[in-house]
Structures are given as C-alpha cells and as structure tokens.
Design an enzyme around this catalytic site. Structure first.
Site, PDB file in Angstrom:
ATOM      1  N   HIS A  80     -19.536 -25.174 -34.843  1.00  0.00           N
ATOM      2  CA  HIS A  80     -19.428 -23.987 -33.970  1.00  0.00           C
ATOM      3  C   HIS A  80     -18.808 -22.803 -34.695  1.00  0.00           C
ATOM      4  O   HIS A  80     -18.186 -21.947 -34.083  1.00  0.00           O
ATOM      5  CB  HIS A  80     -18.606 -24.355 -32.725  1.00  0.00           C
ATOM      6  CG  HIS A  80     -19.270 -25.394 -31.888  1.00  0.00           C
ATOM      7  ND1 HIS A  80     -20.307 -25.113 -31.022  1.00  0.00           N
ATOM      8  CD2 HIS A  80     -19.098 -26.738 -31.849  1.00  0.00           C
ATOM      9  CE1 HIS A  80     -20.724 -26.227 -30.454  1.00  0.00           C
ATOM     10  NE2 HIS A  80     -20.016 -27.239 -30.929  1.00  0.00           N
ATOM     11  N   ARG A 121      22.637 -39.175 -49.998  1.00  0.00           N
ATOM     12  CA  ARG A 121      22.046 -39.982 -48.915  1.00  0.00           C
ATOM     13  C   ARG A 121      22.225 -39.319 -47.558  1.00  0.00           C
ATOM     14  O   ARG A 121      21.653 -39.753 -46.574  1.00  0.00           O
ATOM     15  CB  ARG A 121      22.692 -41.375 -48.900  1.00  0.00           C
ATOM     16  CG  ARG A 121      22.437 -42.198 -50.137  1.00  0.00           C
ATOM     17  CD  ARG A 121      23.449 -43.315 -50.284  1.00  0.00           C
ATOM     18  NE  ARG A 121      23.249 -44.395 -49.342  1.00  0.00           N
ATOM     19  CZ  ARG A 121      22.532 -45.496 -49.620  1.00  0.00           C
ATOM     20  NH1 ARG A 121      21.965 -45.606 -50.792  1.00  0.00           N
ATOM     21  NH2 ARG A 121      22.383 -46.452 -48.734  1.00  0.00           N
ATOM     22  N   TRP A 170      26.251 -42.200 -41.969  1.00  0.00           N
ATOM     23  CA  TRP A 170      25.132 -41.472 -41.345  1.00  0.00           C
ATOM     24  C   TRP A 170      25.056 -42.082 -39.952  1.00  0.00           C
ATOM     25  O   TRP A 170      24.627 -43.230 -39.793  1.00  0.00           O
ATOM     26  CB  TRP A 170      23.866 -41.702 -42.143  1.00  0.00           C
ATOM     27  CG  TRP A 170      22.620 -41.200 -41.479  1.00  0.00           C
ATOM     28  CD1 TRP A 170      21.748 -41.903 -40.705  1.00  0.00           C
ATOM     29  CD2 TRP A 170      22.100 -39.855 -41.502  1.00  0.00           C
ATOM     30  NE1 TRP A 170      20.735 -41.100 -40.254  1.00  0.00           N
ATOM     31  CE2 TRP A 170      20.913 -39.851 -40.721  1.00  0.00           C
ATOM     32  CE3 TRP A 170      22.512 -38.686 -42.093  1.00  0.00           C
ATOM     33  CZ2 TRP A 170      20.147 -38.705 -40.535  1.00  0.00           C
ATOM     34  CZ3 TRP A 170      21.741 -37.549 -41.912  1.00  0.00           C
ATOM     35  CH2 TRP A 170      20.588 -37.556 -41.146  1.00  0.00           C
ATOM     36  N   GLU A 200      -1.871 -33.124 -39.175  1.00  0.00           N
ATOM     37  CA  GLU A 200      -0.656 -33.407 -39.969  1.00  0.00           C
ATOM     38  C   GLU A 200      -1.000 -33.469 -41.461  1.00  0.00           C
ATOM     39  O   GLU A 200      -0.283 -32.937 -42.300  1.00  0.00           O
ATOM     40  CB  GLU A 200      -0.016 -34.706 -39.506  1.00  0.00           C
ATOM     41  CG  GLU A 200       1.151 -35.191 -40.355  1.00  0.00           C
ATOM     42  CD  GLU A 200       2.264 -34.167 -40.563  1.00  0.00           C
ATOM     43  OE1 GLU A 200       2.303 -33.146 -39.848  1.00  0.00           O
ATOM     44  OE2 GLU A 200       3.067 -34.370 -41.493  1.00  0.00           O
ATOM     45  N   ASN A 213      26.711 -50.616 -43.512  1.00  0.00           N
ATOM     46  CA  ASN A 213      25.467 -49.846 -43.495  1.00  0.00           C
ATOM     47  C   ASN A 213      24.455 -50.718 -42.768  1.00  0.00           C
ATOM     48  O   ASN A 213      24.370 -51.920 -43.037  1.00  0.00           O
ATOM     49  CB  ASN A 213      24.997 -49.560 -44.925  1.00  0.00           C
ATOM     50  CG  ASN A 213      23.794 -48.625 -44.939  1.00  0.00           C
ATOM     51  OD1 ASN A 213      23.432 -48.066 -43.904  1.00  0.00           O
ATOM     52  ND2 ASN A 213      23.179 -48.472 -46.095  1.00  0.00           N
ATOM     53  N   LYS A 227      14.516 -27.226 -44.817  1.00  0.00           N
ATOM     54  CA  LYS A 227      14.421 -28.555 -44.204  1.00  0.00           C
ATOM     55  C   LYS A 227      14.580 -28.465 -42.689  1.00  0.00           C
ATOM     56  O   LYS A 227      13.938 -29.158 -41.948  1.00  0.00           O
ATOM     57  CB  LYS A 227      15.470 -29.502 -44.777  1.00  0.00           C
ATOM     58  CG  LYS A 227      15.402 -30.924 -44.218  1.00  0.00           C
ATOM     59  CD  LYS A 227      14.052 -31.560 -44.474  1.00  0.00           C
ATOM     60  CE  LYS A 227      13.876 -32.888 -43.791  1.00  0.00           C
ATOM     61  NZ  LYS A 227      12.453 -33.331 -43.822  1.00  0.00           N
ATOM     62  N   LYS A 278       0.779 -31.211 -44.293  1.00  0.00           N
ATOM     63  CA  LYS A 278       1.482 -31.865 -45.408  1.00  0.00           C
ATOM     64  C   LYS A 278       0.941 -31.393 -46.747  1.00  0.00           C
ATOM     65  O   LYS A 278       1.667 -31.092 -47.671  1.00  0.00           O
ATOM     66  CB  LYS A 278       1.308 -33.379 -45.257  1.00  0.00           C
ATOM     67  CG  LYS A 278       2.290 -34.267 -45.934  1.00  0.00           C
ATOM     68  CD  LYS A 278       3.732 -33.952 -45.584  1.00  0.00           C
ATOM     69  CE  LYS A 278       4.018 -34.116 -44.131  1.00  0.00           C
ATOM     70  NZ  LYS A 278       4.780 -33.134 -43.451  1.00  0.00           N
TER      71      LYS A 278
HETATM   72  C1  AGP Z   1       7.487 -30.935 -41.958  1.00  0.00           C
HETATM   73  O1  AGP Z   1       6.833 -31.372 -43.153  1.00  0.00           O
HETATM   74  C2  AGP Z   1       7.819 -29.496 -42.013  1.00  0.00           C
HETATM   75  N1  AGP Z   1       8.771 -29.314 -43.055  1.00  0.00           N
HETATM   76  C3  AGP Z   1       8.174 -28.850 -40.681  1.00  0.00           C
HETATM   77  O2  AGP Z   1       6.949 -28.615 -40.045  1.00  0.00           O
HETATM   78  C4  AGP Z   1       9.077 -29.614 -39.666  1.00  0.00           C
HETATM   79  O3  AGP Z   1       8.370 -30.720 -39.175  1.00  0.00           O
HETATM   80  C5  AGP Z   1       9.402 -28.678 -38.494  1.00  0.00           C
HETATM   81  O4  AGP Z   1      10.144 -27.592 -38.990  1.00  0.00           O
HETATM   82  C6  AGP Z   1      10.179 -29.369 -37.379  1.00  0.00           C
HETATM   83  O5  AGP Z   1      11.436 -29.771 -37.854  1.00  0.00           O
HETATM   84  P1  AGP Z   1      12.315 -30.752 -36.942  1.00  0.00           P
HETATM   85  O6  AGP Z   1      11.544 -32.039 -36.830  1.00  0.00           O
HETATM   86  O7  AGP Z   1      13.607 -30.930 -37.688  1.00  0.00           O
HETATM   87  O8  AGP Z   1      12.492 -30.092 -35.600  1.00  0.00           O
END
Ligand code: AGP
Length: 611
Positions: free
Chosen positions: A507, A27, A76, A484, A100, A606, A488
């Site tokens: 264009h 978590r 957290w 976005e 929590n 991440k 994604k």
């Molecule tokens: C999101 O799906 C991506 N993994 C990536 O673009 C992310 O949003 C970007 O690296 C920014 O990360 P942050 O929000 O932790 O700054």
C-alpha cells in the site's frame, strides 16, 4: 546483580573490601555495606547510596584500627526498597551474611523464625536466610554444617558469604544458581561474586560449584561437599583486563546481557509460580475476581518497553479476549485519554524513571484508573507511584540498548495474560499450568538454543552491513517483533530501518524497494506463513534481498531467500522469545561491523528522564 566480596589475610581488610566493591560497581547497585569481626563482635556498617556514602559512614563510625577478615556487598534491590536497613550485610551479633539472588520461600521462613522469637529489621529476603543460618548455627555450633542445613531449607537462587563471631579470620560461602569464586594471593584469600573484585591482587581463581561450601582464611581455602567431605578444586587463571572482567569476558555489556536472558527469565518467572504451578500476581487488587471484571487494558510505555507492550497486547487478546490498547507514553499523556471504570493501565519501564511514562502514569491515576507498573528497578519513581508493581529481575541493564529487560518484560506480560485468561475462564487450570511451565522451563532453553546461532547472525550482519535502508516485515506477533528489531538495529548501527506489517507494504512503502535492499521477513506462525511468504515474493520480485526467519520445521524456499534463519521452535505463542534473541544478536553484530560504540550509541541515554 549484587556484588559480593570476602577477604581474609594479613592486610587491613577494610580498604581491600572497599576496593573490591568499587571494582563491582559496574554491576549497578543502590546500597552498600561491610561486616567485619573486631574484638569478638560482628561489626556492620552499611548504607543506602554509593560507596562514597559507605566510606563516609566508616569514617564517622567509632570503628577504628585494622581488621583482617570481613565481607562486603553492593545491593541491587529485589525484595525491599533501597534503604539503610535493607542494605546488606544482614544477620545477628553472631552470624552475618551478604547475598546475591532471590530466596523464593523467604516469607514462610520469616514467619517460622518469628514464631521462634527471631526479630527482623528489614523487608529483605536475605535477612530470612541470615536468621535461618544463625538459628541453625546456634543449634549445631558448626558454621559449615549450619550452611549445609540452611541449603536444605532455602528455595531459590543464592550466593552467600558469611562471617561467624566465634570464628574470626574465616569467611564461609555457598551458592546455588548464582556464581561465587574464590581467589588466593600472597596478600590473602578472597571470595567474590565476580573476578574484577580481586583482579588487582591476583588473576588466579577457583569456581565454587553448586552445593559446595568454601572456607577462606589467611592460610588459603578449604572446600567441602554437602556431606562435609573435603573437595579438591582446580585453579583457573583469568586472562582478562579489569574492563574485560567487568563484562564477564564478553566484548560488550550488550552481548553479556543478551547471554544473561535465560537466567533473567528464570529469575523473573520463578518466584511467581505457585507450588502447584500456577502464575501468581501477588497483588490483592489483581485478584482473579478483579481480573475477571476487567473491561479494557491500556499498555503505556516508550521505545523497547512499548514494543514489549505490543507483544503483551497480542498475547492478552489471544488468551483472554480482552481489548488491549498500546500507547506511546508521550502521546498518551497529552491526548486526554478515554478511560472507563474497570480499565487497567499497565505502564512498562526498565528504568522506572522515564519522564513520559511517569507522566502517563500520573495522568491515568488522576483519571481514577488502577495502574500496574512492570519495572526492573526496585523503588524507582514509577514503581513507587503505581498502584501495583510487578518487578522484573533482569538485574541491572548497563548497555543503552535494552535486551534482557525487554525479554523479562515480555515474560511478566505472559504471566499476567495467563492468569488473566484463567481468571476469565478462557484457560483451564491445566492449560494455565502448562503455559506457565513452558515459560519457566522451555523458554530459557529455547533462548539458549537461539544464542547458539550467534555465528549465523554475525554472518548476516557482515553481509548486509553496508546497506542504506533495511526493512523488517511480519504479521501478528511477528510484526510486533519487527518493530523492536527495527529499533534495536537502527539505534546501534545507525542504519535507517523500517518495520512494516507484511500485508501493508503493497500500500505504498514497496515503492522504496529496489535491487539489493535487505528485507528481513519473520514467519513464525503456521497460520500466517503462506500469507507472509506471498508478501516476501512481492518484495523479492522488486529486487529485495530476503533474510527469512522461520520457525524450525517450517519449509523455507531457498529460491526466494538469500538467507534463512531457523528459529528454535517453542509453542507458536512463545516464539517472540527465541526470535527476539536472534534479532538482538543481528543488531549487535551490525553495530560491531560498523565499529560503533555498541554499549553507548550516539545521541542516546539509558534512561530518558526528560520530556
Ligand atoms: C531501548 O533499546 C531504548 N534504549 C529505549 O527505547 C528505551 O526502551 C526507552 O527509552 C524506555 O526506557 P524505560 O524502559 O527505562 O522506560
């Protein structure tokens, strides 16, 4: 989200508590602690950092021998930075709790309790709940009653487990809007925030319902309602492996986190709404007077966070008529940006550790701009270095593809835009309250409705999964959503995708359209609907397959669309919320159909803490 474990039974409690906390590590947390009752005293050992640090601290403590009852917690951080003092458990020598959720009225409770002589040692909202329960218990002498009385005073969400010195061998628990479950086994009884905590010992559990009090002991569990009348409960059986349980029964963290979005929005917006329904900034330098004096806003972020910024730009300019630029962090920090007195720089980051955004923040500060961070991780580098912080409360986001963090970043930007527009006299107080009400109450419902369309999203993914190129087109806010959606989809399906302003395709890019190329067209604005449909016809006539996402109630011409997604309707300005959920679900199912590692897509991290 924090992790809670409570145990009472014939076994040594400490290893079982640590086992339970280990099973809840997924978590995400920044500190951990335990409380047990030993020789008629409440003993607490807690620390910032990981469970290894807690285990080490336990070894070093003078705390020996075995105990048979206690509570444990992985924190957290939401209120109060990660630190030993802010770690849970919190309480006194008489009562100790782990928690929590978010106690929204903790500040007023804290000053009331201090007024009655209570001594606080942390910056947490939890400690206010702990000392309130202690205060009530000293007056009534009854743990169950003290919890019931406390629930009348606490505003916000909570799952609380508590131990009372005078009642060794028992763990007490109550909840509101934050889950708690009880489990019974031949090794003893458990209370936990999630099934993995006790799955090693039993898969039979009992869900605690809103307002109920649970009391576990070596002999089992008792349940009471708010009138302290006994309640009969039904036992359930979890047919999950440990790994499945960590995902709450969802196949992937990403899907679990998408489904957490209604709760995440409520948790982020709720604490920032005043008693009379106005959005609160809670930052002195962003008082209405300072907001009214703003000349320009620069939003700086990366990836999905930058796309949330694009939605923010649209909403801020629409509501407050204030020029707002959105910049990619890695560009901003090396272009010698032009910043003037009266400019505000907003940096957005889920992790709060993205190197490019941190670099952009430092540059903005060096140029004298006031910097505001919108961050999901309390105490992260960007949060600490910005002049002001708006925390989002999505809880830890485990999947690499950002979903719930994006949604709560949007909700924070909407709150900011509403308050800014009110401060600039562009919105009346009633308009500001109405929009805040919609954000807090209608948007979570609309997200729930969008989640119910998952099957349709899966069908669309299956139909187009073998595409080589996919396009997203839209205008205004829909164009921001397309950017976005495109990110994604490509980052977890590995299919090439492009997002284009619908009016811009002709264009040049339209030359890429040929038979069967899927084009997702977003059309949620009444004012732009016809224009967007004209652009749809342009690509349709060149062979594109059209997936049209329109606001419920709009007429979609089945002749020109291969698939239509009717997006649950909210006020036009708020349509990004249900739209983004559908696009996240579509991306998720594309990745699933491709057999990719949905939660950990190739080449990605991440948090990108390098340039
Ligand atoms: C999101 O799906 C991506 N993994 C990536 O673009 C992310 O949003 C970007 O690296 C920014 O990360 P942050 O929000 O932790 O700054």
């Amino acid at each position: 989200m924090c992790g809670i474990i409570g145990y009472s039974g014939g076994e040594n409690a400490l290893p079982i508590l640590l086992d339970g906390l280990k099973a809840l590590e997924y978590r995400g947390y920044d500190s951990a602690g335990v409380a047990v009752i030993c020789k008629n005293a409440v003993r607490v050992v807690k620390t910032r950092g990981k469970l290894e640090s807690l285990t080490q601290k336990l070894k070093e403590s003078d705390f020996k021998g075995s105990v048979h009852c206690g509570i444990g917690h992985t924190r957290w951080a939401t209120h109060g930075e990660p630190s030993d003092l802010n770690s849970h458990p919190h309480g006194t020598g008489c009562v100790c709790i782990v928690h929590n959720g978010i106690i929204e009225n903790y500040a007023s409770l804290k000053s009331e309790l201090i007024g009655r002589g209570a001594v606080f040692s942390s910056d947490t909202d939890t400690e206010a709940a702990a000392l309130l329960i202690d205060d009530l218990y000293r007056k009534c002498g009854d743990p169950v009653l003290s919890l019931i009385k406390a629930s009348d005073r606490l505003v916000g969400s909570y799952a609380i487990a508590a131990v009372f010195r005078d009642f060794p061998g028992k763990v007490y628990a109550m909840r509101r809007d934050s889950p708690l479950i009880v489990a019974l086994s031949d090794k003893g009884s458990f209370i936990a925030s999630d099934i993995p905590a006790f799955l090693k010992y039993t898969n039979r559990y009992i869900r605690l319902d809103e307002g109920e009090i649970a009391v576990i002991s070596e002999n089992g569990a008792e349940f009471f309602d708010r009138e302290k009348a006994p309640v009969k409960k039904r036992c359930e059986t979890a047919a999950w492996t440990l790994e499945e349980a960590e995902k709450g029964g969802y196949a992937h963290f990403m899907l679990k986190e998408i489904h957490e979005e209604p709760y995440a929005v409520s948790q982020t917006v709720g604490p920032r709404v005043s008693d009379d329904g106005m959005p609160l900034m809670g930052i002195d330098e962003l008082s209405d007077e300072k907001l009214a004096g703003l000349q320009r806003i620069h939003i700086v972020a990366c990836g999905t966070a930058m796309h949330a910024g694009l939605v923010g730009k649209n909403v801020i300019e629409k509501l407050a008529a204030l020029p707002t630029d959105v910049e990619i962090s890695s560009e901003f920090r090396y272009k010698d940006p032009i910043l003037f007195e009266g400019d505000l720089v907003i940096v957005i980051s889920q992790s709060g550790e993205t190197a490019d955004t941190l670099g952009a923040l430092r540059l903005a500060k060096s140029k004298g701009a006031y910097t505001l961070a919108i961050v999901n991780v309390i105490g992260s580098s960007i949060a600490r270095e910005a002049d002001g912080v708006i925390y989002t409360y999505a809880g830890p986001e485990i999947a690499v593809a950002s979903t719930k963090a994006y949604t709560v970043q949007m909700s924070a930007l909407y709150m900011f835009a509403i308050r800014l527009a009110y401060a600039k006299g562009k919105l009346s107080q009633k308009e500001a309250k109405d929009m805040t009400h919609e954000l807090l109450y209608e948007i979570p419902k609309a997200i729930e409705k969008a989640l119910a369309l998952e099957e349709k999203c899966a069908h669309i993914a299956k139909k187009y999964v073998n595409s080589k190129d996919i396009f997203f087109i839209g205008r205004g806010l829909d164009y921001a959503m397309c950017l976005e959606a495109s990110l994604k989809l490509k980052e977890i399906s590995y299919i090439h995708c492009e997002a284009y302003a619908a009016g811009e395709m002709k264009h040049g890019t339209i030359s890429l359209i040929e038979d069967g190329v899927p084009v997702f067209a977003l059309a949620t604005s009444e004012r732009l609907l016809k224009k967007t449909l004209n652009n749809v016809l342009e690509v349709r006539s060149r062979g594109a397959s059209i997936i049209l996402a329109v606001r419920e109630g709009f007429e979609a011409d089945g002749e020109i669309c291969d698939d239509v997604l009717y997006v649950p309707a909210v006020s036009e300005l708020f349509m990004p919320f249900p739209v983004s959920v559908l696009l996240q679900l579509i991306a998720y199912h594309f990745s699933l159909c491709k057999g990719n590692d949905v939660d950990k897509p190739r080449n990605l991290a991440k948090s990108v803490t390098v340039e």
